[in-house]
Every structure is written in C-alpha cells, then in structure tokens.
Design a protein around this motif. Structure first.
Motif, short mmCIF file in Angstrom:
data_model
loop_
_atom_site.label_atom_id
_atom_site.label_comp_id
_atom_site.label_asym_id
_atom_site.label_seq_id
_atom_site.Cartn_x
_atom_site.Cartn_y
_atom_site.Cartn_z
N THR A 111 0.95 -1.26 -0.07
CA THR A 111 -0.10 0.16 -0.06
C THR A 111 0.89 1.33 -0.02
OG1 THR A 111 -0.25 0.00 2.46
CG2 THR A 111 -1.90 -1.02 1.09
N ALA A 112 2.10 1.26 0.39
CA ALA A 112 3.02 2.38 0.40
C ALA A 112 4.44 1.88 0.59
CB ALA A 112 2.47 3.34 1.63
N ALA B 21 -0.62 3.28 -5.69
CA ALA B 21 -0.12 3.30 -4.38
C ALA B 21 1.32 4.10 -4.41
CB ALA B 21 0.22 2.04 -3.69
N PHE B 22 1.91 4.18 -5.67
CA PHE B 22 3.32 4.90 -5.76
C PHE B 22 3.26 6.35 -6.34
CE2 PHE B 22 3.26 0.27 -6.70
CZ PHE B 22 3.85 -0.33 -5.58
N ALA B 23 1.80 6.66 -6.47
CA ALA B 23 1.78 8.31 -7.13
C ALA B 23 2.59 9.15 -6.46
CB ALA B 23 0.41 8.72 -7.17
N GLY C 292 -1.04 6.55 -16.04
CA GLY C 292 -0.49 5.74 -14.59
C GLY C 292 0.47 4.78 -14.89
N TYR C 293 1.50 4.97 -15.75
CA TYR C 293 2.79 3.88 -15.93
C TYR C 293 3.63 4.66 -15.29
CZ TYR C 293 0.16 0.89 -19.51
OH TYR C 293 -0.60 0.03 -19.97
N ILE C 294 4.59 3.93 -14.55
CA ILE C 294 5.91 4.58 -13.90
C ILE C 294 6.80 5.18 -15.09
CG2 ILE C 294 7.55 4.12 -12.55
CD1 ILE C 294 5.66 1.69 -11.37
N VAL C 295 7.16 6.40 -14.72
CA VAL C 295 8.11 6.93 -15.84
C VAL C 295 9.38 6.54 -15.60
CG1 VAL C 295 8.92 9.08 -16.85
CG2 VAL C 295 6.54 9.06 -15.97
#
Ligand code: NAP
Length: 303
Positions: free
Chosen positions: A80-81, A242-244, A253-256
């Motif tokens: 979650t974090a 959860a990683f925003a 929403g993809y991780i850059v």
C-alpha cells in the motif's frame, strides 16, 4: 533488512530476483495474488528466444522455481505504500506488515481492462471471463466469443477453438494488433468467425450469460450472438496508484522510466509492463528485470 524488495512476482519481478540473488544480494519479492503474473494466462508462448514452445503456466513455474532455488524469498501481501528514508526504505502491506530494504524494484505489471458496459461485473464468473486458460474448459463444446485484437485475444481464440464448438472473435478494427502468424492460423479454422469493426454493446442472460449484442462501428448494424461465454482480452491498465507520491507516473498511470529502469526517485527502480515502454512482451519484461536488478545492486554498492 533485505538488500532489495521487489514488488510483483511476474516475469519482470522474478527475473529481477534471479539477477539480484546471483549478484549476491538478499531479495524478497512481495506479491498480492499468485506468482507468475499475466503470463500464466497465456496458453502458448512461441516468441521467447531459445524456447520454441512453452505454456505460460510452465514458464512462470520454472521462473519461480529458479528464483527460489537461488535463495529469493517470496511473501504475499498487497503493498500500500513505500516510504523512502534515503538508505532505508520501508515497504508497507495492507496486512499491516512493514519490510525494510535498501532498494526497491516496482514490477507491478498491469491488470485486465474491463469493457465498462452494463452487467459486466454481475456476469463475471457467469460467462464473462478475463482468462481463457483458467475458464475455457467450463465451456467445452459450447459457443463462445473473444473480444480484442491483441496477442492475448488471438492466443485465447486459438486455445478456445480447440475445445469449443464455435469461437467468435470480435475486434473493433479491421486489422489485428497481435501477431499475423496467429491471425493466419485462426483464418484457417472452420469454427472461428471474425466479427470485425465491431464492439460488444450489451450482455444478455438471466442468471448466466446467454448472448451478446455486437454493434458494427461503420454501419451501426446490431447483431445478437448467442454465446455461453465472452472472454474479454482488451488489454491491460497499470495499477500504480499506491506509488503516485513516490515516483513520477505518466498520464495513463505508468511509472516513468527509460531503458535503464531508473524511476524519478533514487533507489527505486522499475521493471516490466508497469513502466513506460514501447513494447510490452515477455522478453522485454525479463530484460527489464535484469536491468533493474543490476542497477539496484550498483546503487546499494554505492551507499
Ligand atoms: P493489447 O496488445 O494492448 O491489445 C488490446 C486489444 O484490445 C487491442 O486490439 C485493442 O484494440 C483492443 N481494445 C482496447 N480497448 C478496447 C475497448 N475498450 N473495447 C474494445 N477493444 C479494445 O493487449 P494484450 O493482447 O492483452 O497484450 C498485452 C501485451 O502483452 C502486448 O504487448 C502483447 O504483445 C503482450 N502479449 C504477449 C504474448 C506473447 O509474447 N506470447 C502473449 C500475450 C500478450 P486496438 O487494436 O484497436 O487498439
């Protein structure tokens, strides 16, 4: 404290574990559901270099066994974090557990996209499925439909054609996105009918799915197709909410991250379908796992 915590036990995450362990680092993989990731739903893999043919399930099993044999640990829990305190990172799960490590690899993959039409949720498990290899056998000898035009849809249609009476392959364009070799195999099958330029607009059935309404995009013509199942294979979306606040995400929403698998935050790396990339395949997921783990090992050695 572990050296590396990898979030996600798909192809990218398991490969990262193998590379981390072989580099002499302790690695823990956290997985929310079952290990193996999306590939366990692929009946036949025929594009992995050096392996002419293997099922997705067998591939995932071998990858898992290889990682465990090297000393990689796997634990289950939904992350979650991730808290970043420079040299120590804390990974928190929904079960209330907190794990510590020096570097994190986000390899969360992507989840199935839904059609977003009425009764889809209600009929899931009652004719609507997102996994042909999991549920196909329930519809042995029946008429079914597959929606989508990518590699998953084509693979699903081939798999289902071997066990079902008839397979309708519904795709919103005239051309498939998936491999032409598979489209060609499907064209030769008598029990496969292509329903192109069309979308699924309605799901019918009292308790279970009984038929689907399909609408042609060019003419608006509506057709009712009686089927016992609809296999939805219209791609995936990432699940990185959860990683925003931890790393930069793109508008989808993809991780850059680039080919070096570095994220916007030092010590946090990413691998596989969850990151921005042009080709999401088994080979590129495995490649990312190797790159991300090597980068994480180098980062730890510099601490
Ligand atoms: P995909 O390649 O993204 O294809 C999704 C398909 O669904 C596309 O044809 C798309 O149409 C269609 N679509 C998307 N949204 C839709 C909507 N709302 N309504 C109707 N149709 C919709 O997804 P995938 O097939 O699941 O594959 C995901 C990734 O895994 C791909 O990179 C694929 O190559 C890879 N994969 C690899 C293997 C393998 O290596 N053996 C096997 C399976 C999957 P458009 O074409 O019009 O966009």
């Amino acid at each position: 404290m572990k050296d590396i915590i990898i979030i996600g036990a798909g192809t990218a995450g398991l490969t990262a574990g193998i590379y981390a362990a072989r580099a002499g680092k302790s690695a823990l993989i956290l997985e929310s559901t079952a290990y193996g990731g999306q590939i366990i739903n692929t009946p036949d893999i025929e594009n992995y270099p050096g392996i002419a043919h293997i099922s997705g399930f067998d591939f995932a099993q071998k990858l898992h066994d290889q990682a465990l044999a090297l000393g990689v640990e796997i634990d289950f829990g939904t992350v979650t974090a991730v808290q970043d305190d420079r040299a120590e990172k804390k990974v928190v799960t929904s079960g209330g557990k907190t794990y510590s490590c020096r570097a994190v690899i986000l390899a969360t993959g992507a989840k199935n996209r839904h059609l977003g039409i009425d009764r889809e949720k209600e009929l899931t498990g009652r004719g609507i499925s997102y996994c042909a290899t999991c549920d196909g056998m329930f519809f042995r000898g029946k008429d079914v439909a597959v929606n989508g035009g990518g590699n998953t849809a084509l693979g699903d249609a081939l798999y289902l054609a071997a066990i079902c009476r008839k397979v309708y392959l519904i795709h919103r364009r005239e051309q498939f996105r998936g491999a032409e070799a598979d489209a060609e195999k499907l064209r030769k099958l008598e029990n496969v009918e292509f329903v192109l330029n069309s979308t699924v607009t309605r799901l019918n059935g009292e308790k279970d799915l009984e038929s689907i309404e399909v609408t042609r995009k060019d003419t608006g013509e509506v057709r009712m197709i009686p089927v016992s199942a609809l296999f939805v294979a219209i791609g995936q979306t990432p699940d990185n909410a959860a990683f925003a606040s931890l790393v930069q995400l793109d508008e989808k929403g993809y991780i850059v991250a680039g080919e070096d698998c570095h994220t916007s935050r030092e010590g946090i790396f990413t691998a596989g379908d969850c990151r921005t990339k042009s080709l999401r395949q088994l080979t590129t997921a495995a490649s990312d796992g190797a790159v991300a783990a090597t980068a994480a090992c180098e980062y730890i050695d510099r601490l």
